[in-house]
Design a protein around this motif. Structure first.
Motif, short mmCIF file in Angstrom:
data_model
loop_
_atom_site.label_atom_id
_atom_site.label_comp_id
_atom_site.label_asym_id
_atom_site.label_seq_id
_atom_site.Cartn_x
_atom_site.Cartn_y
_atom_site.Cartn_z
N UNK A 132 12.72 83.84 13.31
CA UNK A 132 12.32 85.40 13.97
C UNK A 132 12.73 85.56 15.47
N UNK A 133 12.47 84.42 16.22
CA UNK A 133 12.84 84.48 17.55
C UNK A 133 14.32 84.60 17.75
N UNK A 134 15.08 83.88 16.96
CA UNK A 134 16.58 83.89 17.10
C UNK A 134 17.10 85.09 16.60
N UNK A 135 16.64 85.76 15.61
CA UNK A 135 17.24 86.78 15.23
C UNK A 135 17.05 88.04 16.22
N UNK B 212 22.20 88.64 20.03
CA UNK B 212 22.71 88.77 18.46
C UNK B 212 22.88 90.19 18.07
N UNK B 213 23.58 90.40 17.40
CA UNK B 213 23.84 91.92 16.75
C UNK B 213 22.63 92.12 15.87
N UNK C 152 16.20 74.47 10.51
CA UNK C 152 16.78 74.96 9.36
C UNK C 152 18.34 75.06 9.63
N UNK C 153 19.09 74.38 8.74
CA UNK C 153 20.38 74.61 8.96
C UNK C 153 20.98 75.98 8.36
N UNK C 154 22.38 76.07 8.59
CA UNK C 154 23.01 77.36 8.40
C UNK C 154 22.92 77.88 6.90
N UNK D 121 22.73 82.22 13.78
CA UNK D 121 21.53 82.14 13.87
C UNK D 121 20.82 80.54 14.01
N UNK D 122 21.62 79.75 13.07
CA UNK D 122 21.15 78.31 13.23
C UNK D 122 21.40 77.81 14.44
N UNK D 123 22.46 78.16 15.12
CA UNK D 123 22.69 77.69 16.64
C UNK D 123 21.72 77.99 17.57
N UNK D 124 21.06 79.40 17.29
CA UNK D 124 19.99 79.80 18.15
C UNK D 124 18.87 79.00 17.72
N UNK D 125 18.37 78.93 16.62
CA UNK D 125 17.35 78.17 16.26
C UNK D 125 17.30 76.69 16.76
#
Length: 207
Positions: free
Chosen positions: A178-181, A186-187, A1-3, A199-203
């Motif tokens: 969900x994992x990235x969130x 992350x805050x 997924x992109x930003x 989030x997109x960078x984490x994904x």
């Protein structure tokens, strides 16, 4: 997924970007089901907790239970639940609106001082449509929609679930999000759309 896709999932119909995850362990309770369905709901919650890395607890020190899932047949049953009007402000007007809209589900979130989720109330009116949905599918769908504060339009066009063989699973991109969130760096809450970039960078790192 992109930003931009991630941003859309947390941008409300009003245009406001609001992100929040749980800031405390989830202590669930389920009302209105038999033991078999109860086990299915708790199994779905446990699976999403393993995915996210978040914790469950027997009790919440402030509320006792902080994730309450209600299964019922008629919206008019809710005002009869003892003490629910103290947890849900303006409960009777809310019930009147949901009844007029012929809604079959609704979620109410409460937040702590930092904006993280501290409680969620899930209401499921088991009409013909919801009653036809397999328990595993309904449980997984409701749990994933309760672990983050998604936009009110997030899943209007497409479910967060997918079918793999004879099993219903989370769509892979939703699982990754969900994992990235829930990444500890992350805050737990954000109201700036730039959070979608993080989030997109984490994904991206997880794929």
């Amino acid at each position: 997924m992109d930003a931009s896709e991630i941003e859309a999932l947390f941008t409300r119909e009003s245009g406001e970007f609001v992100f929040a995850r749980w800031g405390r362990p989830i202590a669930p309770v389920v009302f209105g089901v038999n033991d078999e369905t109860l086990a299915v709901v708790k199994g779905a919650l446990e699976a999403v907790m393993v995915l996210s890395g978040h914790k469950m607890a027997e009790t919440d020190p402030e509320l006792g239970s902080n994730l309450m899932v209600f299964f019922f047949r008629d919206w008019e049953e809710l005002p009869e639940v003892p003490g629910l009007d103290r947890l849900i402000l303006d409960l009777r007007p809310l019930v009147a609106r949901l009844k007029a809209a012929e809604a079959n589900q609704y979620r109410v979130f409460h937040f702590d001082e930092g904006g993280a989720i501290k409680a969620c109330f899930v209401f499921l009116r088991m009409d013909a449509h919801l009653s036809a949905v397999p328990a595993e599918t309904l449980a997984l769908s409701q749990i994933v929609q309760s672990v983050l504060l998604w936009s009110d339009t997030a899943f209007r066009e497409r479910s967060p679930l997918a079918v793999a063989g004879d099993k219903t699973i989370l769509r892979p991109e939703i699982s990754a999000l969900v994992r990235a969130a829930y990444d500890p760096v992350m805050p737990p809450a954000a109201q700036d759309a730039s959070h979608a970039l993080r989030l997109a960078a984490r994904v991206g790192q997880m794929q």
